[in-house]
Design an enzyme around this catalytic site. Structure first.
Site, short mmCIF file in Angstrom:
data_model
loop_
_atom_site.label_atom_id
_atom_site.label_comp_id
_atom_site.label_asym_id
_atom_site.label_seq_id
_atom_site.Cartn_x
_atom_site.Cartn_y
_atom_site.Cartn_z
N ASP A 152 0.83 -1.20 0.00
CA ASP A 152 0.00 0.00 0.00
C ASP A 152 0.87 1.25 0.00
OD1 ASP A 152 -1.96 -1.82 0.70
OD2 ASP A 152 -1.96 -1.21 2.81
N1 URA Z 1 -1.14 -5.91 4.07
C1 URA Z 1 -1.58 -4.64 4.02
O1 URA Z 1 -2.56 -4.29 4.65
N2 URA Z 1 -0.89 -3.75 3.27
C2 URA Z 1 0.21 -4.08 2.57
O2 URA Z 1 0.80 -3.22 1.90
C3 URA Z 1 0.66 -5.40 2.64
C4 URA Z 1 -0.03 -6.30 3.39
#
Ligand code: URA
Length: 235
Positions: free
Chosen positions: A105
């Site tokens: 993310d």
């Molecule tokens: N889980 C999440 O919530 N975000 C990420 O970027 C990776 C795993």
């Protein structure tokens, strides 16, 4: 001789310039093959012995790990800052393109693998392979105590999905900090798992993927790695 390729082809396939720009590139940069100056764009070179301004030429295939900072998006086209802006600009001209292995993310930091090897992307992200990814999450509320059993149960079904998650491991590090190991990579998975437990992830950082660990790699920096270094962690 096997392994020898025309210089202009090497430069264009690795994104340094187009074949028609190769002569100008050669004039402006110091290219040495096995320590001797390369004179012509149609000279045959072994790319593993070619340097450009003292640096080895990029390999035929790219496989790197990047320490992704918060605020960068794993996308080729999006608003805002893209993880590709942290890599050499010439790589945007490579074909096949360099892409991320899965995504982090925008608000997640840490280990991100990028490659132009589509087969390897499939090997690493295939749900059948269960490659481990390790995250450290900082939470808004204290852990309740039942999270390790819940995560390990293999029965959590995330909002909007119908297939239960694979068992995951949670180790409490502090009241509001936990290390989580996943063996799959669903959308916003860690954040949604904690939301399912009535908590909220304040910050999230990935420490490792497969056998690869971030180690001392500084934020925003990247380094080349080998497929073996990543795949060793596969089960
Ligand atoms: N889980 C999440 O919530 N975000 C990420 O970027 C990776 C795993």
């Amino acid at each position: 001789m096997p392994g020898l390729l025309r210089l202009d082809r090497v430069l264009s396939s690795r994104g340094y310039c187009t074949r028609s720009q190769a002569a100008g590139f050669l004039r402006r940069n110091e290219l040495l093959f096995d320590g001797a100056a390369v004179a012509r764009t149609d000279d045959k070179v072994d790319p593993s012995k070619l340097t450009i301004n003292g640096e080895p030429v990029d390999p035929e295939s790219i496989l790197i790990m990047l320490n992704k900072p918060v605020g960068y998006v794993c996308s080729h086209r999006d608003e805002g800052k893209l993880v590709y802006e942290l890599l050499p600009e010439r790589w945007t001209r490579r074909n096949p393109p360099v892409t991320t292995v899965g995504r982090l993310d925008k608000e997640t930091s840490g280990l991100l693998i990028l490659t132009d090897d589509g087969k390897l992307v499939h090997q690493l992200t295939s749900p059948k392979r269960h490659v481990p990814r390790v995250y450290v999450a900082v939470l808004d509320r204290d852990l309740r105590g039942d999270e390790p059993a819940a995560f390990a149960s293999g029965t959590i079904i995330l909002d909007g999905e119908d297939k239960p998650l694979l068992p995951a491991e949670l180790v409490a590090l502090e009241a509001r900090r936990a290390r989580v190991t996943l063996r799959e990579g669903r959308y916003h998975q860690v954040r949604r798992m904690f939301a399912a437990m009535g908590n909220h992830v304040v910050s999230l950082h990935r420490e490792s993927f497969g056998a690869l660990e971030l180690g001392d790699l500084v934020e925003c920096q990247w380094r080349f790695v080998s497929p073996e270094q990543v795949l060793l962690g596969e089960r």
